[in-house]
Scaffold this motif. Structure first.
Motif, PDB file in Angstrom:
ATOM      1  N   PHE A  14     -20.504   4.155  -4.111  1.00 19.86           N
ATOM      2  CA  PHE A  14     -19.458   3.970  -3.258  1.00 19.86           C
ATOM      3  C   PHE A  14     -18.501   2.683  -3.640  1.00 19.86           C
ATOM      4  N   ILE A  15     -17.276   2.533  -3.430  1.00 14.29           N
ATOM      5  CA  ILE A  15     -16.653   1.279  -3.657  1.00 14.29           C
ATOM      6  C   ILE A  15     -16.892   0.607  -2.339  1.00 14.29           C
ATOM      7  N   GLU A  16     -17.334  -0.575  -2.407  1.00 18.50           N
ATOM      8  CA  GLU A  16     -17.592  -1.347  -1.401  1.00 18.50           C
ATOM      9  C   GLU A  16     -16.399  -2.437  -0.872  1.00 18.50           C
ATOM     10  N   VAL A  17     -16.043  -2.360   0.435  1.00 16.33           N
ATOM     11  CA  VAL A  17     -15.060  -3.057   0.990  1.00 16.33           C
ATOM     12  C   VAL A  17     -15.767  -4.107   1.901  1.00 16.33           C
ATOM     13  N   HIS A  18     -15.688  -5.278   1.912  1.00 16.50           N
ATOM     14  CA  HIS A  18     -16.128  -6.132   2.925  1.00 16.50           C
ATOM     15  C   HIS A  18     -14.798  -6.576   3.980  1.00 16.50           C
ATOM     16  N   VAL A  19     -15.318  -6.353   5.300  1.00 16.18           N
ATOM     17  CA  VAL A  19     -14.335  -6.485   6.408  1.00 16.18           C
ATOM     18  C   VAL A  19     -15.046  -7.540   7.181  1.00 16.18           C
ATOM     19  N   ASP A  20     -14.122  -8.721   7.191  1.00 14.55           N
ATOM     20  CA  ASP A  20     -14.490  -9.820   7.921  1.00 14.55           C
ATOM     21  C   ASP A  20     -14.236  -9.729   9.278  1.00 14.55           C
ATOM     22  N   GLU A  21     -14.579 -10.583  10.196  1.00 15.19           N
ATOM     23  CA  GLU A  21     -14.146 -10.418  11.648  1.00 15.19           C
ATOM     24  C   GLU A  21     -12.664 -10.940  11.794  1.00 15.19           C
ATOM     25  N   ILE A  22     -11.763 -10.434  12.593  1.00 22.07           N
ATOM     26  CA  ILE A  22     -10.419 -10.865  12.886  1.00 22.07           C
ATOM     27  C   ILE A  22     -10.200 -12.280  13.150  1.00 22.07           C
ATOM     28  N   PRO A  23      -9.646 -12.887  12.249  1.00 17.20           N
ATOM     29  CA  PRO A  23      -9.324 -14.300  12.579  1.00 17.20           C
ATOM     30  C   PRO A  23      -8.747 -14.698  13.946  1.00 17.20           C
ATOM     31  N   THR A  61      -3.420  -5.935   6.562  1.00 15.28           N
ATOM     32  CA  THR A  61      -2.548  -5.517   5.288  1.00 15.28           C
ATOM     33  C   THR A  61      -3.498  -5.575   4.147  1.00 15.28           C
ATOM     34  N   GLY A  62      -4.238  -6.794   3.697  1.00 18.15           N
ATOM     35  CA  GLY A  62      -5.122  -7.037   2.556  1.00 18.15           C
ATOM     36  C   GLY A  62      -6.100  -5.867   2.421  1.00 18.15           C
ATOM     37  N   HIS A  63      -6.809  -5.639   3.640  1.00 18.34           N
ATOM     38  CA  HIS A  63      -7.766  -4.394   3.809  1.00 18.34           C
ATOM     39  C   HIS A  63      -7.157  -3.177   3.309  1.00 18.34           C
ATOM     40  N   ILE A  64      -5.932  -3.043   3.922  1.00 14.45           N
ATOM     41  CA  ILE A  64      -5.333  -1.578   3.750  1.00 14.45           C
ATOM     42  C   ILE A  64      -5.011  -1.350   2.385  1.00 14.45           C
ATOM     43  N   VAL A  65      -4.487  -2.603   1.636  1.00 12.35           N
ATOM     44  CA  VAL A  65      -3.999  -2.298   0.203  1.00 12.35           C
ATOM     45  C   VAL A  65      -5.235  -2.138  -0.498  1.00 12.35           C
ATOM     46  N   LEU A 105      -7.886  -0.476   0.359  1.00  9.76           N
ATOM     47  CA  LEU A 105      -8.294   1.091   0.746  1.00  9.76           C
ATOM     48  C   LEU A 105      -7.192   1.917   0.073  1.00  9.76           C
ATOM     49  N   ALA A 106      -5.891   1.625  -0.075  1.00 11.84           N
ATOM     50  CA  ALA A 106      -5.129   2.115  -0.697  1.00 11.84           C
ATOM     51  C   ALA A 106      -5.076   2.427  -2.112  1.00 11.84           C
ATOM     52  N   PHE A 128       1.003  -1.253   0.132  1.00 10.72           N
ATOM     53  CA  PHE A 128       0.061   0.079   0.023  1.00 10.72           C
ATOM     54  C   PHE A 128       0.921   1.288  -0.030  1.00 10.72           C
ATOM     55  N   ALA A 129       2.055   1.323   0.529  1.00 10.68           N
ATOM     56  CA  ALA A 129       2.930   2.312   0.635  1.00 10.68           C
ATOM     57  C   ALA A 129       3.409   2.708  -0.952  1.00 10.68           C
ATOM     58  N   ASP A 130       3.144   1.758  -1.814  1.00  7.70           N
ATOM     59  CA  ASP A 130       3.924   2.094  -3.135  1.00  7.70           C
ATOM     60  C   ASP A 130       2.794   3.244  -3.911  1.00  7.70           C
ATOM     61  N   TYR A 131       1.511   3.130  -3.376  1.00  7.92           N
ATOM     62  CA  TYR A 131       0.432   3.831  -4.006  1.00  7.92           C
ATOM     63  C   TYR A 131       0.631   5.395  -3.385  1.00  7.92           C
ATOM     64  N   PHE A 132       1.673   5.455  -2.584  1.00 10.30           N
ATOM     65  CA  PHE A 132       1.983   7.178  -2.134  1.00 10.30           C
ATOM     66  C   PHE A 132       3.304   7.265  -1.889  1.00 10.30           C
ATOM     67  N   VAL A 133       3.855   7.290  -3.380  1.00  7.91           N
ATOM     68  CA  VAL A 133       5.163   7.551  -3.501  1.00  7.91           C
ATOM     69  C   VAL A 133       5.625   8.906  -3.305  1.00  7.91           C
ATOM     70  N   ASP A 134       4.425   9.989  -3.419  1.00 10.48           N
ATOM     71  CA  ASP A 134       4.682  11.423  -3.272  1.00 10.48           C
ATOM     72  C   ASP A 134       4.381  11.719  -1.802  1.00 10.48           C
ATOM     73  N   LYS A 135       4.191  10.935  -1.022  1.00  7.83           N
ATOM     74  CA  LYS A 135       3.968  11.068   0.420  1.00  7.83           C
ATOM     75  C   LYS A 135       5.114  10.791   1.254  1.00  7.83           C
ATOM     76  N   SER A 136       6.157  10.693   0.748  1.00 13.08           N
ATOM     77  CA  SER A 136       7.431  10.137   1.520  1.00 13.08           C
ATOM     78  C   SER A 136       7.519  10.883   2.981  1.00 13.08           C
TER      79      SER A 136
END
Length: 882
Positions: free
Chosen positions: A216-225, A64-68, A70-71, A34-42
């Motif tokens: 909206f772009i929908e993102v499904h967030v499951d319970e934490i394993p 990490t998968g959810h954050i990617v 979102l990114a 996900f950090a690669d999507y924000f190169v200009d934000k270093s």
């Protein structure tokens, strides 16, 4: 992404395989951080790394998968994002983490059933100059300045409010504000996120329309394993992995049960992920060392909020089964070291006695104090739920007394506003005080060496109207000293800073003097700044939109932004380390009572306060209290028992003189069926007393009716002295009823009813009622829950403050005069039965009437003059004796 994010994990794998096989010829694309999507934000990434939230956030594989995902959505900078998933699955924290990593300000709005569009857009408020100024809402500020905003619990908000966002959710990303008649284009960095629970599984949630969801772009967030929960507990809460594993097993066990009082919560009725983290935090805070300590912390957190003993047993069994321990529940509140800071129970009692007053320390009170004190040491906001009279507010006051910290109390009602919590603009009334303070600062400054040696012959006006010239002169003095310090060796460098402080104070006073309105901090803000306790009494009566304003204070960061205060710079308050927030409420279902929303309720550590039903505890309370208040009817009946006994004996003696009576105190029902013999009355009142102590059936000697009248009069006065304002009517009815029963053998009760009636119309009694109302209103006492007798000495103590000094003086004079008033009216009553001596009666009656007029005028003056009170007392004694 658009196909996968709205699906659960099994469904997403199926679609992903189809996409890879049909569109990508079986070639799986490389994963991108996900950090690669924000190169200009270093640069901003480095700044954000020091943030406390980032340090405590644990990145697991699913997170990490959810954050990617979102990114990717943020990288497009075009579409809003809707995160849907079960409660405590980390939806909001995902956005907050990404905002912190990219250097964006994170804003959160909690929706509810009564969300108003003004909460999004803003409203008009008065400024310091008395003019109405539009105060932009959180959404408008975010759109203008490019912040990231999260609309929590989106499917709880009313449909008309959500439809007003359509223009902002479209491709043009514009927001129209009707109050300003302005269309605001979104800042390039602006992003809108929303979260919600599944509408089918959670009560109160509605299905959003397909047209609205398609924006909206929908993102499904499951319970934490489970394995990730263990990792989070281990890394974030520093709990050993073996202990974290056991805690997750307890959570799985409890999620197989359903809680009766929270049926819509489903498997999360007994425990959520938030509770799990709170449990681990307690174990670390109280330095637990064994599975037994872990079980104790778990029981006190999870079971003490339950309202049913069977549900508490479910929690206890789960803890004992999974942790292989045996819990002895009574010992949880009696173990050593539970009181914290090495304060013994004796020291606690002493502090409470000195700072608060006398209370009865029952087992229930010790339990409640123990639980709330643990919440204080963990700094967990605590919610006390229980019926009226259970000691919820009292235990909060006890905690304040033990800690020696001020307690701010806010009593909520259906019209409670946000300004009642955080403060607002108030008109400036005491400008003379500001002018005097300004003059005092000028005098202090003139005595400083820097002024004496540097100012020279400059004349300083002391009037605040010349403040501008004064500030200019001070600036000149400061510049002169800075340019030639060596010319003024007598002046210490510290005086430069002192004069700078005086200049700032003078500027602040001048601004306040010019303003029409001045911001006044509310009790919440004062408590946060000073490290005090803040109690929200009857929190469930306040509107949800008002309570949602407190969300940031209830979070672990304990912050509050005062947007209502206005100004060029937004004031942000971080709570003092000793600040602690408490709340009380009655359970839902009673008239006008409701349960808190699940989102708000989950931010508190909830404690159930059962009603006191143990007989031994009730007896100890009864012994410690001088006067026990039950219902009005039982109170009146109990207080009248002695009067009833005296009246029955009086009538029995009179009946015994009738011709044919065989016994002085024997059976008299044939003569007068309403009068009990003294022996029977004693047996009813004292059933456990031996028969040898009963009043004998025949008493020799002459009956002293005058002495009996005085005994009845004193007893009746005592009964009225114990009554409250609302009880007087009941006493009047009882006196009339008992007078009818005893006629014609005892006329005292009818005579005394007339005395009460005449007393109630006299200025002395009216003065007492006025003082009573003034004192009760000043202290905001709920006389229904905490009755106070009209003639109680406690009223004089409550009027001891400076504001009520005049009221205290009037009340003391009126109380002193009331006894004289009653004796005077008794004397007048006896004079109405003056024997008929012919000419003598005709001569004396006019004189008695004239004397009554004089006595009446003197009694009216008694309220204002202590000397007249003393003179009249001696005259009345002489008049009665002769």
């Amino acid at each position: 992404m658009f196909f996968l994010t709205m699906l659960d994990v099994p469904s997403a794998k199926i679609i992903k395989n189809l996409i890879v096989s049909l569109l990508l010829n079986g070639r799986v694309p490389p994963s991108i951080s996900f950090a690669d999507y924000f190169v200009d934000k270093s640069k901003e990434l480095d700044v954000s790394e020091s943030d406390e939230f980032l340090c405590s956030y644990v990145l697991t594989s699913s997170v990490t998968g959810h954050i990617v995902n979102l990114a990717r959505a943020v990288y497009i900078k075009k579409y809003p994002v809707l995160l849907q998933g079960p409660t405590s699955s980390g939806k909001t924290s995902l956005v907050r983490y990404l905002a912190a990593k990219t250097g964006h300000e994170f804003i959160r709005i909690n929706n509810h059933e009564h969300t108003d569009l003004q909460e999004y857009l803003g409203t008009y408020v008065p400024d310091s100059h008395g003019k109405l100024k539009f105060q932009e809402g959180a959404l408008v500020k975010a759109v203008r300045e490019g912040h990231w905003i999260v609309l929590d619990e989106l499917n709880l908000a009313p449909s008309d409010v959500l439809e007003a966002l359509n223009r902002l959710l479209d491709d043009n990303r514009e927001l129209f504000v009707p109050e300003l008649q302005e269309t605001i284009p979104a800042h390039p960095e602006f992003m809108l996120f929303a979260t919600q629970n599944p509408p089918v599984l959670y009560g109160g949630r509605k299905m959003l329309s397909r047209a609205f969801r398609n924006r909206f772009i929908e993102v499904h967030v499951d319970e934490i394993p489970e394995d990730e929960l263990i990792t989070i507990l281990e890394q974030r809460c520093t709990v050993a992995r073996s202990y974290a594993t056991k805690m997750v097993q307890v959570m799985k066990d409890l999620q197989t049960h359903r809680q009766n009082s929270r049926v819509f919560a489903g498997r999360h009725g007994f425990i959520t992920a938030r509770d799990l983290f709170r449990w681990a935090s307690r174990y670390r805070t109280f330095e637990g060392k064994s599975y037994e300590d872990l079980a104790k912390d778990g029981y006190l957190l999870l079971a003490e909020r339950l309202r049913d003993d069977n549900e508490k047993a479910v929690v206890q069994e789960a803890l004992e089964r999974q942790l292989c321990v045996k819990l002895n529940i009574p010992d949880l509140y009696n173990s050593e070291g539970i009181y914290g800071d090495n304060i013994s129970p004796h020291a606690i009692r002493k502090r409470v006695q000195e700072n608060f007053g006398n209370i009865t320390w029952t087992k229930s009170m010790w339990r409640l104090y123990f639980l709330i004190e643990r919440c204080y040491r963990s700094r967990e906001p605590v919610l006390l739920v229980g019926e009226t009279g259970g000691g919820k507010t009292t235990v909060c006051q006890v905690l304040s007394a033990v800690l020696g910290v001020k307690l701010h109390i806010l009593n909520c009602h259906q019209y409670t506003e946000t300004s009642d919590f955080i403060g607002g603009f108030c008109p400036i009334r005491d400008r003379s005080r500001i002018a005097l303070e300004f003059k005092h600062l000028i005098s202090t400054m003139k005595e400083m060496k820097i002024f004496i040696h540097v100012a020279g012959d400059v004349t300083f006006p002391s009037d605040i109207s010349g403040a501008v010239n004064v500030i200019n002169h001070i600036n000149g003095i400061l510049d002169k000293y800075r340019k030639g310090k060596e010319l003024f060796p007598e002046v210490q460098p510290q005086e430069l800073d002192d004069m700078e402080q005086i200049k700032l104070k003078l500027t602040h006073l001048h601004q306040n003097w010019q303003a029409i309105f001045l911001w006044q901090d509310g009790p919440l803000v004062q408590a946060m700044k000073n490290g005090d306790l803040f109690l929200i009494d009857e929190i469930s009566l306040a509107d949800d939109s008002v309570l949602e304003r407190l969300n940031s204070v209830l979070e672990p960061e304990r912050k509050l932004s005062l947007a209502e205060k206005g100004g060029s710079v937004l004031e942000k308050i971080v709570a003092h380390p000793n600040f602690f927030i408490l709340a009380t409420m009655n359970p839902g279902g009673d008239y006008g009572k409701k349960e808190l929303s699940p989102a708000l309720r989950n931010r508190f550590t909830e404690l159930w306060v059962p009603a006191v039903t143990d007989v031994d505890e009730l007896k100890s309370i009864a012994i410690d209290k001088d006067f026990i208040w039950y219902s009005k009817e039982s109170c009146v009946q109990r207080n009248c028992m002695y009067l009833q006994s005296l009246g029955a004996q009086y009538a029995a003696y009179q009946i015994s003189n009738l011709e044919g009576s065989s016994s002085l105190l024997g059976p008299t029902s044939n003569i007068h069926p309403f009068v009990l013999p003294a022996s029977s009355l004693s047996a009813l009142q004292f059933p456990t007393l031996s028969t040898q102590h009963f009043v004998k059936a025949r008493v020799h000697g002459e009956f002293n009716s005058e002495l009996a009248d005085q005994m009845l009069f004193i007893a009746a006065n005592w009964v009225i002295a114990q009554s409250t304002k609302s009880d007087l009517e009941l006493y009047g009815i009882w006196f009339k009823w008992y007078n009818c029963l005893l006629q014609p053998y005892c006329s005292f009760f009818g005579d005394y009813a007339n005395i009460l009636k005449q007393s109630s119309e006299h200025p002395i009694w009216q003065s007492i009622l006025e003082c009573y109302s003034e004192i009760i209103a000043y202290h905001k006492v709920d006389v229904v829950a905490h009755p106070i007798a009209l003639l109680s000495v406690k009223l004089l103590d409550m009027a001891g403050c400076d504001t009520l000094k005049a009221c205290q003086k009037r009340l003391r004079s009126a109380l002193n005069g009331l006894s004289l008033l009653w004796h005077t009216l008794q004397q007048w009553q006896s004079e109405t039965t003056f024997p008929d001596y012919g000419v003598l009666k005709a001569t004396l009656l006019p004189a008695l009437k004239s004397l009554r007029c004089l006595e009446d005028e003197v009694l009216k003056m008694i309220v204002k003059s202590r000397k007249v009170l003393q003179i009249y007392t001696r005259l009345l004694d002489y008049h009665r004796n002769t």
